[in-house]
Design an enzyme around this catalytic site. Structure first.
Site, mmCIF file in Angstrom:
data_model
loop_
_atom_site.group_PDB
_atom_site.id
_atom_site.type_symbol
_atom_site.label_atom_id
_atom_site.label_comp_id
_atom_site.label_asym_id
_atom_site.label_seq_id
_atom_site.Cartn_x
_atom_site.Cartn_y
_atom_site.Cartn_z
ATOM 1 N N ASP A 1 1.116 -1.144 -0.171
ATOM 2 C CA ASP A 1 0.030 -0.252 -0.317
ATOM 3 C C ASP A 1 0.622 0.953 -0.271
ATOM 4 O OD1 ASP A 1 -2.277 -1.217 -0.250
ATOM 5 O OD2 ASP A 1 -2.225 -0.850 1.611
ATOM 6 N N ARG B 1 1.044 4.826 17.362
ATOM 7 C CA ARG B 1 -0.428 6.306 16.034
ATOM 8 C C ARG B 1 0.563 7.585 16.383
ATOM 9 N NH1 ARG B 1 -0.171 1.424 14.333
ATOM 10 N NH2 ARG B 1 -1.393 0.691 12.189
ATOM 11 N N SER C 1 -3.809 -9.030 8.392
ATOM 12 C CA SER C 1 -3.494 -7.853 8.086
ATOM 13 C C SER C 1 -3.106 -7.684 9.952
ATOM 14 C CB SER C 1 -4.670 -6.254 8.137
ATOM 15 O OG SER C 1 -4.124 -5.449 8.856
ATOM 16 N N ASP D 1 -7.206 3.968 12.790
ATOM 17 C CA ASP D 1 -6.188 4.168 12.498
ATOM 18 C C ASP D 1 -5.810 6.003 11.764
ATOM 19 O OD1 ASP D 1 -4.466 2.920 14.023
ATOM 20 O OD2 ASP D 1 -4.741 0.761 12.414
HETATM 21 N N1 ARG Z 1 -8.276 -2.676 16.324
HETATM 22 C C1 ARG Z 1 -7.006 -2.405 16.215
HETATM 23 C C2 ARG Z 1 -6.917 -0.734 16.596
HETATM 24 O O1 ARG Z 1 -7.537 -0.448 16.128
HETATM 25 C C3 ARG Z 1 -5.991 -3.064 15.500
HETATM 26 C C4 ARG Z 1 -5.854 -2.215 14.562
HETATM 27 C C5 ARG Z 1 -4.412 -2.753 13.783
HETATM 28 N N2 ARG Z 1 -4.385 -2.091 12.452
HETATM 29 C C6 ARG Z 1 -3.907 -2.677 11.192
HETATM 30 N N3 ARG Z 1 -3.225 -1.796 10.945
HETATM 31 N N4 ARG Z 1 -4.233 -3.301 10.645
HETATM 32 O O2 ARG Z 1 -6.200 -0.459 17.290
#
Ligand code: ARG
Length: 408
Positions: free
Chosen positions: A15, A96, A177, A125
């Site tokens: 990506d 993040r 993922s 995210d």
């Molecule tokens: N659901 C979790 C969160 O929002 C994990 C997110 C994981 N991110 C990813 N890009 N796979 O914090």
């Protein structure tokens, strides 16, 4: 005239690799790729850096921020015993804000007006990136290529990449993922999207199966805290960073630290999430045990509510926000006497606190004991109960008038 610059949060994956070219083509900007090392499973970050240059970034750098991540971010999460919905130690939500902080710093360094991230339009995210950026520099403009582009399927994206000489994965793509850092691993997608399906064994890399492969003998660890922060392991001084790494290993070996949950995302969707968080859950267990001993009852009870709010704010992308900062102030104050040792026992998927001690312990043996050392004023208990129960006594008398004697 030189083109304007866009700083891109680069991971080395498909990506963000495609994003380098897509930003150049669609926004006519030069791209500076920035990869942030927050302790993800060892990736060759030098390779990642070079890959961005090969694809066409005008500059590419890797920043190792692990120490800062531990000292300025994870320390706050631990003091807050942070668990979103009482289960999730905020693995991705924690990384993040520090990524954002360094992206904004780089944008300022190269006088960029644009920042870009590779998040989809469906997750948390994107919110964390964009609200974080707005908090640190409200004048920066955010691009979200993956949310904006027309490459709807993985195949379209691969084709776009191949046409431009961008390396595409040669092995069969993992259906999952995965996002990870020092605080743990998050695994989504593939068969996991069916909440009834048991996660396949091969998704796990940090924890062994507590039924099968984990050790047949229990092991102990003694973690020492100073003002809420782990400072030693089994009596030896050790950095918080190294304690996290070693607890990931030890707890993971005993199969402790798996979470399988249905989680409420900020954007309104429920999702099925698997986490591997051996170190994080171990340290939160130990830290809570320390607080049980050292925090006065009212503070401890009040803090439970603060912890929940703190976790929700951080989950929802509000790391850099006035309420979160104010709650940090409260939490910090509570930690002044959270000092001492906690002993943990690991066995077959469990991590249990089996001992705790502190120079500031509020546990008083002479008050707690039932033997002859007892100092507790039993007479005072009677008066206390009379007054504590007085409102109930008065109410019960009145209730009698409507013929509800003793009824609930
Ligand atoms: N659901 C979790 C969160 O929002 C994990 C997110 C994981 N991110 C990813 N890009 N796979 O914090």
């Amino acid at each position: 005239m030189a083109r304007d610059i866009c700083v891109l949060a680069y991971s080395g994956g498909l990506d963000t690799s495609v994003a380098i070219r897509w930003i150049q083509e669609n926004y006519d900007l030069d791209v500076v790729a920035v990869a942030i090392d927050v302790g993800q499973e060892r990736q060759d970050l030098d390779f990642v850096r070079q890959k961005a240059l090969d694809i066409g970034a005008v500059e590419s750098l890797v920043k190792d921020v692990r120490e800062e991540y531990v000292d300025e971010f994870l320390s706050k999460a631990l003091k807050a015993n942070a668990l979103y919905e009482n289960k999730y130690p905020l693995v991705s939500a924690m990384s993040r804000p520090i990524i954002v902080k360094h992206l904004v710093e780089e944008a300022h360094r190269c006088r960029a007006r644009y920042l870009a991230h590779g998040c989809t339009g469906k997750g948390n995210d994107q919110v964390r990136f964009e609200v974080g950026i707005a908090a640190l520099d409200p004048d920066l403009e955010v691009l979200a290529p993956v949310r904006e582009w027309e490459l709807k399927t993985r195949e379209q994206e691969m084709l776009y990449a191949q046409e431009r000489g961008i390396p595409v994965p040669t092995t069969v793509d993992s259906p999952y993922s995965i996002d990870d850092n020092l605080w743990g691993r998050a695994i989504e997608c593939g068969v996991l999207e069916d909440p009834w399906v048991e996660p396949p064994a091969d998704i796990y890399t940090l924890t062994s199966d507590s039924r099968g492969n984990s050790c047949d003998n229990p092991e102990y660890a003694e973690i020492s805290f100073e003002q809420g922060i782990p400072v030693a392991l089994d009596g030896e001084l050790c950095s918080f960073h190294d304690i996290i790494v070693r607890m990931n290993e030890l707890a993971g070996k005993h199969g402790f630290g798996r979470v399988d949950m249905i989680e409420n995302r900020l954007i309104g969707v429920k999702s099925r999430e698997i986490y591997e968080v051996p170190g994080a859950l171990t340290l939160i267990t130990a830290h809570k045990a320390m607080e049980d001993l050292c925090l006065e009852r009212q503070v401890l009870h009040y803090k439970l509510g603060v912890e929940q709010k703190w976790s929700e704010l951080v989950y929802n992308g509000m790391w850099f926000s006035p309420l979160k900062e104010a709650l940090d102030g409260f939490i910090e104050t509570t930690q002044q006497l959270v000092t001492g040792d906690v002993r943990l026992r690991f066995f077959k998927g469990s991590c249990v606190t089996v001992g705790r001690r502190s120079p500031y312990s509020l546990y008083d043996y002479n008050l707690a004991t039932y033997d002859e050392a007892d100092n507790f004023d039993h007479e005072a208990a009677k008066g206390f109960i009379d007054l504590h129960g007085l409102p109930v006594r008065v109410w019960a008398r009145q209730r009698r008038k409507v013929g509800k004697d003793g009824e609930v």
